[in-house]
Design a protein around this motif. Structure first.
Motif, PDB file in Angstrom:
ATOM      1  N   ASN A   1     -12.882   4.463   2.484  1.00 54.79           N
ATOM      2  CA  ASN A   1     -12.903   3.010   2.378  1.00 54.79           C
ATOM      3  C   ASN A   1     -13.772   2.459   3.501  1.00 54.79           C
ATOM      4  O   ASN A   1     -13.369   2.441   4.665  1.00 54.79           O
ATOM      5  CB  ASN A   1     -11.491   2.438   2.484  1.00 54.79           C
ATOM      6  CG  ASN A   1     -11.478   0.921   2.368  1.00 54.79           C
ATOM      7  OD1 ASN A   1     -12.483   0.305   1.988  1.00 54.79           O
ATOM      8  ND2 ASN A   1     -10.355   0.297   2.691  1.00 54.79           N
TER       9      ASN A   1
ATOM     10  N   ASP B   1      -7.780  -3.424   3.414  1.00 52.45           N
ATOM     11  CA  ASP B   1      -7.088  -2.332   2.737  1.00 52.45           C
ATOM     12  C   ASP B   1      -7.447  -2.354   1.252  1.00 52.45           C
ATOM     13  O   ASP B   1      -7.686  -3.422   0.674  1.00 52.45           O
ATOM     14  CB  ASP B   1      -5.579  -2.474   2.908  1.00 52.45           C
ATOM     15  CG  ASP B   1      -5.129  -2.321   4.358  1.00 52.45           C
ATOM     16  OD1 ASP B   1      -5.982  -2.017   5.214  1.00 52.45           O
ATOM     17  OD2 ASP B   1      -3.931  -2.500   4.625  1.00 52.45           O
ATOM     18  N   GLN B   2      -7.473  -1.169   0.648  1.00 51.87           N
ATOM     19  CA  GLN B   2      -7.846  -1.071  -0.757  1.00 51.87           C
ATOM     20  C   GLN B   2      -6.902  -0.127  -1.488  1.00 51.87           C
ATOM     21  O   GLN B   2      -6.416   0.859  -0.916  1.00 51.87           O
ATOM     22  CB  GLN B   2      -9.275  -0.540  -0.910  1.00 51.87           C
ATOM     23  CG  GLN B   2     -10.367  -1.478  -0.438  1.00 51.87           C
ATOM     24  CD  GLN B   2     -10.626  -2.611  -1.402  1.00 51.87           C
ATOM     25  OE1 GLN B   2     -10.363  -2.481  -2.598  1.00 51.87           O
ATOM     26  NE2 GLN B   2     -11.138  -3.734  -0.905  1.00 51.87           N
ATOM     27  N   SER B   3      -6.640  -0.421  -2.758  1.00 50.69           N
ATOM     28  CA  SER B   3      -5.927   0.481  -3.665  1.00 50.69           C
ATOM     29  C   SER B   3      -6.837   0.729  -4.847  1.00 50.69           C
ATOM     30  O   SER B   3      -7.411  -0.207  -5.406  1.00 50.69           O
ATOM     31  CB  SER B   3      -4.598  -0.139  -4.127  1.00 50.69           C
ATOM     32  OG  SER B   3      -3.714  -0.311  -3.037  1.00 50.69           O
TER      33      SER B   3
ATOM     34  N   ALA C   1      -0.970   5.109   4.390  1.00 47.01           N
ATOM     35  CA  ALA C   1      -0.259   4.487   3.276  1.00 47.01           C
ATOM     36  C   ALA C   1       0.044   5.480   2.158  1.00 47.01           C
ATOM     37  O   ALA C   1       0.513   5.086   1.100  1.00 47.01           O
ATOM     38  CB  ALA C   1      -1.099   3.331   2.724  1.00 47.01           C
TER      39      ALA C   1
ATOM     40  N   THR D   1      -2.741   6.051  -8.214  1.00 49.45           N
ATOM     41  CA  THR D   1      -3.317   5.029  -7.341  1.00 49.45           C
ATOM     42  C   THR D   1      -3.349   5.543  -5.905  1.00 49.45           C
ATOM     43  O   THR D   1      -2.338   6.030  -5.395  1.00 49.45           O
ATOM     44  CB  THR D   1      -2.508   3.724  -7.398  1.00 49.45           C
ATOM     45  OG1 THR D   1      -2.491   3.233  -8.749  1.00 49.45           O
ATOM     46  CG2 THR D   1      -3.128   2.667  -6.496  1.00 49.45           C
TER      47      THR D   1
ATOM     48  N   HIS E   1      -3.963   4.589  -1.938  1.00 50.09           N
ATOM     49  CA  HIS E   1      -3.887   3.440  -1.042  1.00 50.09           C
ATOM     50  C   HIS E   1      -4.589   3.795   0.270  1.00 50.09           C
ATOM     51  O   HIS E   1      -4.219   4.773   0.938  1.00 50.09           O
ATOM     52  CB  HIS E   1      -2.432   3.062  -0.770  1.00 50.09           C
ATOM     53  CG  HIS E   1      -1.641   2.779  -2.019  1.00 50.09           C
ATOM     54  ND1 HIS E   1      -1.771   1.595  -2.737  1.00 50.09           N
ATOM     55  CD2 HIS E   1      -0.723   3.533  -2.682  1.00 50.09           C
ATOM     56  CE1 HIS E   1      -0.972   1.637  -3.783  1.00 50.09           C
ATOM     57  NE2 HIS E   1      -0.317   2.794  -3.775  1.00 50.09           N
TER      58      HIS E   1
ATOM     59  N   ARG F   1      -6.176   2.322   4.043  1.00 51.92           N
ATOM     60  CA  ARG F   1      -6.347   1.265   5.031  1.00 51.92           C
ATOM     61  C   ARG F   1      -7.836   0.931   5.147  1.00 51.92           C
ATOM     62  O   ARG F   1      -8.695   1.690   4.725  1.00 51.92           O
ATOM     63  CB  ARG F   1      -5.811   1.721   6.390  1.00 51.92           C
ATOM     64  CG  ARG F   1      -4.336   2.023   6.425  1.00 51.92           C
ATOM     65  CD  ARG F   1      -3.509   0.771   6.246  1.00 51.92           C
ATOM     66  NE  ARG F   1      -2.099   1.035   6.533  1.00 51.92           N
ATOM     67  CZ  ARG F   1      -1.131   0.169   6.325  1.00 51.92           C
ATOM     68  NH1 ARG F   1      -1.420  -1.029   5.824  1.00 51.92           N
ATOM     69  NH2 ARG F   1       0.117   0.460   6.604  1.00 51.92           N
TER      70      ARG F   1
END
Length: 295
Positions: free
Chosen positions: A235, A240-242, A269, A281, A283, A285
């Protein structure tokens, strides 16, 4: 030309511009996540297309060459020494970004190169220095550096490359390694290198690179080798990304999360072991990397 490997400045530029936001000088040809995506596949970003900075076509295709024909890095003597003040990445970006850059370099498919002191977050500058005897050459070097820095619009006085004091300021500050921050960074690099050594999947075969999804900031590197699968999720964004992705059914182990508190991060996460069955999914940071593997 029969070389075993060639270091890849394009890789550095693609990574550096995303982490620092610098887009002047020769960095003006970079700055997109698509550039990093191309570099991570193992090869040049510019392979014959037009370069706005050089005002001509740049590079040549590296077709048929595996990623281990390229040496990649987040810092080296050229890219640090050719800055006005010789400032290292450790003073340009956060520690989160430093850990992300390290994961990109060490856990990616190409050959990693570490610049002296990088492994513990050295902050002492590395200005360009020379020891020439020809007076005309000395003046040419001084003038050339002034001209090159104009394109970057950096402010400040250029250290005299012929001055011995410039050389002395480039020496490593070994005492830094005793700090808690530097010890943590050193342990993090040791962990990355241990993973590369322990997991053959990280050293063999091409990488399938996916993403980003729409305007997202996550890249996925998929690897497979002799029954072992691995995925490195990166990322490069400031939030933050999912992201939903497909993983082979079975138990996957989280081998690394650069956001873990043990690395002085905000906390990961993802759980240590996850049973996947199709789409799942991930997760992440902000400015972080996660490595998952499945036997």
């Amino acid at each position: 030309m029969g070389l075993h490997a060639q270091w890849n400045d394009d890789y550095h530029h693609a990574l550096h511009t995303l982490l620092t936001g610098e887009v002047r000088g020769y960095y003006s040809d970079f700055g997109s996540i698509e550039h990093l995506k191309q570099a991570l596949r193992g090869g040049y970003v510019y392979n014959g297309q037009y370069s706005a900075y050089r005002q001509r076509r740049q590079g040549a295709p590296a077709k048929g060459l595996s990623p281990d024909h390229f040496v990649v890095f987040a810092q080296n003597h050229d890219q640090v020494g050719n800055r006005l003040a010789g400032d290292r990445l450790a003073v340009l970006v956060s520690d989160d970004a430093l850990r992300l850059a390290a994961a990109c370099v060490v856990l990616g498919p190409s050959i990693p190169l570490l610049f002296m002191g990088e492994e513990y977050g050295e902050t002492t500058p590395f200005p360009y220095f020379v020891s020439h005897s020809d007076a005309q050459l000395i003046e040419a070097v001084r003038a050339g550096r002034q001209e090159e820095f104009a394109a970057f619009q950096w402010k400040g006085k250029v250290p005299d490359p012929q001055d011995e004091q410039t050389f002395l300021t480039a020496k490593l500050n070994w005492a830094m390694r005793q700090s808690e921050r530097s010890t943590t960074i050193l342990n993090y690099y040791a962990e990355l290198l241990s993973l590369r050594r322990a997991l053959p999947v990280l050293r063999h075969g091409d990488a399938q690179v996916e993403g980003p999804d729409g305007t997202g900031s996550v890249l996925l590197l998929r690897r497979a080798h002799e029954g072992t699968e691995a995925i490195l999720a990166l990322n490069v964004g400031r939030a933050d990304q999912s992201i939903s992705t497909h993983l082979a059914p079975g138990t996957w182990s989280r081998r690394l999360d650069s956001a873990d508190e043990r690395w002085r991060g905000p906390g990961g996460a993802m759980p240590e072991h996850v049973d996947f069955n199709g789409t799942t999914t991930l997760h992440l940071r902000s400015l972080s990397a996660i490595l998952l593997s499945k036997e």
